[in-house]
Enzyme design. Structure first.
Site, PDB file in Angstrom:
ATOM      1  N   CYS A   1     -24.135 -25.224 -14.865  1.00 45.28           N
ATOM      2  CA  CYS A   1     -23.189 -25.717 -13.863  1.00 45.28           C
ATOM      3  C   CYS A   1     -22.363 -26.836 -14.504  1.00 45.28           C
ATOM      4  O   CYS A   1     -22.925 -27.786 -15.061  1.00 45.28           O
ATOM      5  CB  CYS A   1     -23.950 -26.238 -12.649  1.00 45.28           C
ATOM      6  SG  CYS A   1     -22.895 -26.932 -11.372  1.00 45.28           S
TER       7      CYS A   1
ATOM      8  N   CYS B   1     -23.365 -30.197 -12.382  1.00 41.13           N
ATOM      9  CA  CYS B   1     -24.686 -30.857 -12.432  1.00 41.13           C
ATOM     10  C   CYS B   1     -25.531 -30.446 -13.627  1.00 41.13           C
ATOM     11  O   CYS B   1     -26.635 -30.946 -13.795  1.00 41.13           O
ATOM     12  CB  CYS B   1     -25.446 -30.590 -11.133  1.00 41.13           C
ATOM     13  SG  CYS B   1     -26.123 -28.928 -11.039  1.00 41.13           S
TER      14      CYS B   1
ATOM     15  N   CYS C   1     -24.045 -23.457  -6.243  1.00 45.03           N
ATOM     16  CA  CYS C   1     -25.145 -24.028  -7.019  1.00 45.03           C
ATOM     17  C   CYS C   1     -26.231 -24.554  -6.082  1.00 45.03           C
ATOM     18  O   CYS C   1     -25.947 -25.346  -5.177  1.00 45.03           O
ATOM     19  CB  CYS C   1     -24.594 -25.159  -7.895  1.00 45.03           C
ATOM     20  SG  CYS C   1     -25.883 -25.982  -8.866  1.00 45.03           S
TER      21      CYS C   1
ATOM     22  N   CYS D   1     -26.500 -28.675  -6.770  1.00 47.54           N
ATOM     23  CA  CYS D   1     -25.490 -29.654  -6.328  1.00 47.54           C
ATOM     24  C   CYS D   1     -24.601 -29.135  -5.206  1.00 47.54           C
ATOM     25  O   CYS D   1     -23.809 -29.881  -4.654  1.00 47.54           O
ATOM     26  CB  CYS D   1     -24.636 -30.101  -7.513  1.00 47.54           C
ATOM     27  SG  CYS D   1     -23.542 -28.801  -8.142  1.00 47.54           S
TER      28      CYS D   1
ATOM     29  N   CYS E   1     -19.026 -12.615  -9.866  1.00 47.09           N
ATOM     30  CA  CYS E   1     -17.733 -12.972 -10.463  1.00 47.09           C
ATOM     31  C   CYS E   1     -17.618 -14.484 -10.435  1.00 47.09           C
ATOM     32  O   CYS E   1     -17.449 -15.086  -9.381  1.00 47.09           O
ATOM     33  CB  CYS E   1     -16.596 -12.337  -9.685  1.00 47.09           C
ATOM     34  SG  CYS E   1     -16.418 -10.602 -10.036  1.00 47.09           S
TER      35      CYS E   1
HETATM   36 ZN   LIG Z   1     -24.559 -27.604  -9.851  1.00 51.00          ZN
END
Ligand SMILES: [Zn+2]
Length: 154
Positions: free
Chosen positions: A71, A74, A119, A122, A142
């Site tokens: 990510c 985060c 995510c 976060c 995607c």
């Molecule tokens: Zn994240």
């Protein structure tokens, strides 16, 4: 007459669903946390407002090395390079995420019903997942490349 009734019922169903989903969506946007202070405006637009990057714009479309995609906000580990495939859509695509990496919600924007994934750590938006993938998982994640950071295996 029948048609009018049907579209009325459709409309009713739609507003009913939005009424259920709206408080959830509000709660969801409040749960998004900016952790990386260096995010660009474009990244924030995607992560916080569900914008979509231009197709074929991400260098990650061409990333073929072994490693993990994290990510960009985060740093949580989200995808393995083993799950990456070329979907032809112009966005980095994956057949599966690492276990527990994402949470999903139904997105009714633009008059479409799509599954949005974000995510789990976060809360920021990453992309949409579809059920027409070419592998045994049948999933096609995607991803907005701007939400991802690739770390090659050393
Ligand atoms: Zn994240």
């Amino acid at each position: 007459m029948k048609n009018i009734r049907r579209s009325f019922l459709k409309l009713l169903g739609f507003s009913y669903l939005s009424a259920i989903l709206l408080p959830y969506n509000l709660a969801h946007s409040a749960a998004k946390k900016i952790i990386n202070p260096n995010l660009t405006e474009e990244q924030k637009k995607i992560m916080l407002d569900q914008a979509t990057e231009k197709p074929f714009s991400s260098p990650l479309n061409f990333e073929k090395r072994k490693g993990f995609f994290h990510c960009a906000n985060c740093d949580a580990k989200l995808f393995s390079s083993d799950a990456k495939f070329d979907s032809g859509t112009g966005w980095p695509s994956f057949s599966e995420s690492l276990p527990g990496a994402f949470k999903t919600t139904i997105d009714y924007s633009f008059g479409m019903k799509r599954i949005e994934y974000y995510c789990a750590n976060c809360g920021v938006h990453h992309g949409h997942v579809f059920d027409d993938g070419p592998t045994s998982t049948q999933k096609k994640f995607c991803s907005n490349g701007l939400c991802l950071i690739f770390k090659p295996e050393i």
